[in-house]
Design a protein around this motif. Structure first.
Motif, mmCIF file in Angstrom:
data_model
loop_
_atom_site.group_PDB
_atom_site.id
_atom_site.type_symbol
_atom_site.label_atom_id
_atom_site.label_comp_id
_atom_site.label_asym_id
_atom_site.label_seq_id
_atom_site.Cartn_x
_atom_site.Cartn_y
_atom_site.Cartn_z
ATOM 1 N N VAL A 166 15.801 -35.909 -30.011
ATOM 2 C CA VAL A 166 14.956 -35.368 -29.713
ATOM 3 C C VAL A 166 14.609 -34.228 -31.435
ATOM 4 N N GLY A 167 15.568 -34.485 -32.034
ATOM 5 C CA GLY A 167 16.292 -33.320 -32.667
ATOM 6 C C GLY A 167 15.457 -34.391 -33.706
ATOM 7 N N ALA B 173 17.752 -29.868 -29.234
ATOM 8 C CA ALA B 173 18.644 -30.369 -28.319
ATOM 9 C C ALA B 173 19.838 -30.148 -27.793
ATOM 10 N N ALA B 174 19.913 -28.651 -27.745
ATOM 11 C CA ALA B 174 20.972 -27.943 -27.230
ATOM 12 C C ALA B 174 20.751 -27.548 -25.954
ATOM 13 N N LEU B 175 19.422 -27.826 -25.368
ATOM 14 C CA LEU B 175 18.671 -27.137 -24.266
ATOM 15 C C LEU B 175 18.780 -28.497 -23.394
ATOM 16 N N LEU B 176 18.761 -29.601 -23.791
ATOM 17 C CA LEU B 176 18.789 -31.106 -23.355
ATOM 18 C C LEU B 176 20.638 -31.025 -22.940
ATOM 19 N N ALA C 196 21.499 -33.613 -37.344
ATOM 20 C CA ALA C 196 21.705 -35.046 -37.596
ATOM 21 C C ALA C 196 20.416 -35.406 -37.884
ATOM 22 N N GLY C 197 19.742 -35.611 -36.750
ATOM 23 C CA GLY C 197 18.375 -36.322 -36.506
ATOM 24 C C GLY C 197 17.607 -35.791 -37.875
#
Length: 366
Positions: free
Chosen positions: A42-43, A68-71, A264-265
């Motif tokens: 996602v990121g 990503a946090a929302l996921l 990181a992504g």
């Protein structure tokens, strides 16, 4: 050789950053996440797709981390009230669903063709001599802080060995090998920065972000918030009895770890200068698990050390094994995975808490 050492530093930094998110979720909170690569996916895709639309990278990266946090929020809301094994199953499924979405939704992600030609940080920058020297000074500062932490760790190992009536030979060998590798990477980084290249600039940016996130993670681990996470890991019923909202703390840990993996992504996409769905397979998650288990769960320094050891092993076997074994590339790759699995088994027998882990933290909520 200089270019490869810079590549090695970037790869190690990305692996350390990615694994720090998993260490927060599992090492500190006890959440079993077998789909950690979903956050990285996602990121990475959010950052590059927004950048292609003209969104500045300084905004695209936080948005990628936020999604990503929302996921993590969506996963947590649906699973964290259930038993731990449900979380493990759901995260594996979510990671595959995310990968299949980016594989099949060509209108958004270009599918198997991948995404290329997106803006890269510092790629078009041509620093003058003063700026290059400032970047070298920043790299020197980061390297100095790293060697200082390594010296602190070795001093503790030496004192512990004296109390137990022995000398930590293994710690000495590990410390010397890590120091030599770090020194080689530092010299290569200085040379690459002086004759500035894009990868050298990316290396400094990544190490700076990794240093800041590591420092904040250490602060959080020593804070009351971090102590509550450890209490949940050991026995969440005790934390509930003390009036802590266990569900909310777990959710925070899952979201923050996911955001770190999302960052990181972004760096992974910038290193590869392209992203494809097959870059985010489940094996990436289990490499992070290897790093965390190797370094010691619930120890951020151990996670970084685990990333260094993992990539050192990866590099050595890449060049040494082809000269020793008559295998083709596919069999050689499988053999390397098998060997690191065997090494982990030996480590679990000899030192089940990992290299820097603590024996009293082996229960991990059990």
């Amino acid at each position: 050789m200089v270019g490869y050492l810079v590549f090695l530093a970037i790869s190690t930094g990305i692996a350390a950053l990615f694994s720090l998110g998993l260490n927060l979720q599992w090492g500190y909170t006890g959440l079993i996440n077998f789909g950690h690569v979903a956050f990285m996916t996602v990121g990475a895709y959010t950052t590059v797709l927004l950048a292609l639309k003209g969104v500045p990278l300084i905004i695209a990266v936080p948005l990628g981390a936020g999604l990503a946090a929302l996921l993590g929020l969506l996963i947590g809301l649906s699973t964290l009230r259930l038993r731990e094994d449900y979380l493990a199953i759901v995260t594996i499924g979510v990671s595959e669903v995310i990968r299949l979405i980016v594989l099949n939704e060509e209108w958004l992600t270009r599918g198997t063709f991948g995404v290329q030609g997106f803006p890269l940080p510092l790629a078009t920058w041509s620093p003058n001599l003063l700026m290059r020297l400032m970047m070298i000074a920043l790299l020197t500062l980061i390297a100095g802080l790293t060697f200082w932490r390594m010296w602190q760790w070795f001093s503790k190992q030496l004192q512990q060995g004296k109390r137990e009536g022995g000398f930590p030979v293994g710690s000495l060998i590990l410390g010397i090998a890590s120091s030599l590798l770090g020194l080689a990477v530092y010299v290569a980084g200085v040379m690459a920065l002086y004759d500035y290249t894009y990868k050298a600039g990316l290396m400094v940016l990544l190490l700076l972000v990794l240093t800041v996130i590591f420092w904040q993670m250490e602060r959080l681990a020593r804070s009351p918030w971090g102590r509550v996470l450890k209490a949940i890991r050991e026995d969440e019923e005790v934390a509930k009895a003390l009036g802590k909202n266990v569900f909310w703390y777990k959710l925070q840990s899952l979201m923050l770890g996911g955001a770190i993996a999302g960052i990181a992504g972004s760096f992974y996409a910038w290193q590869q200068t392209s992203v494809y769905p097959d870059d985010f397979i489940p094996l990436t998650t289990f490499e992070a698990w290897t790093i965390v288990v190797l370094g010691g769960a619930g120890n951020n320094v151990g996670t970084v050390l685990g990333a260094i050891i993992f990539w050192a092993y990866n590099t050595v076997t890449r060049f040494v094994l082809p000269a020793l074994l008559p295998f083709d590339d596919a069999r050689l790759g499988a053999f390397r995975v098998m060997v690191i699995g065997l090494l982990l088994m030996v480590l679990m027998v000899a030192r089940p808490q990992g290299i820097l882990g603590k024996k009293e933290e082996l229960t991990l909520g059990r």
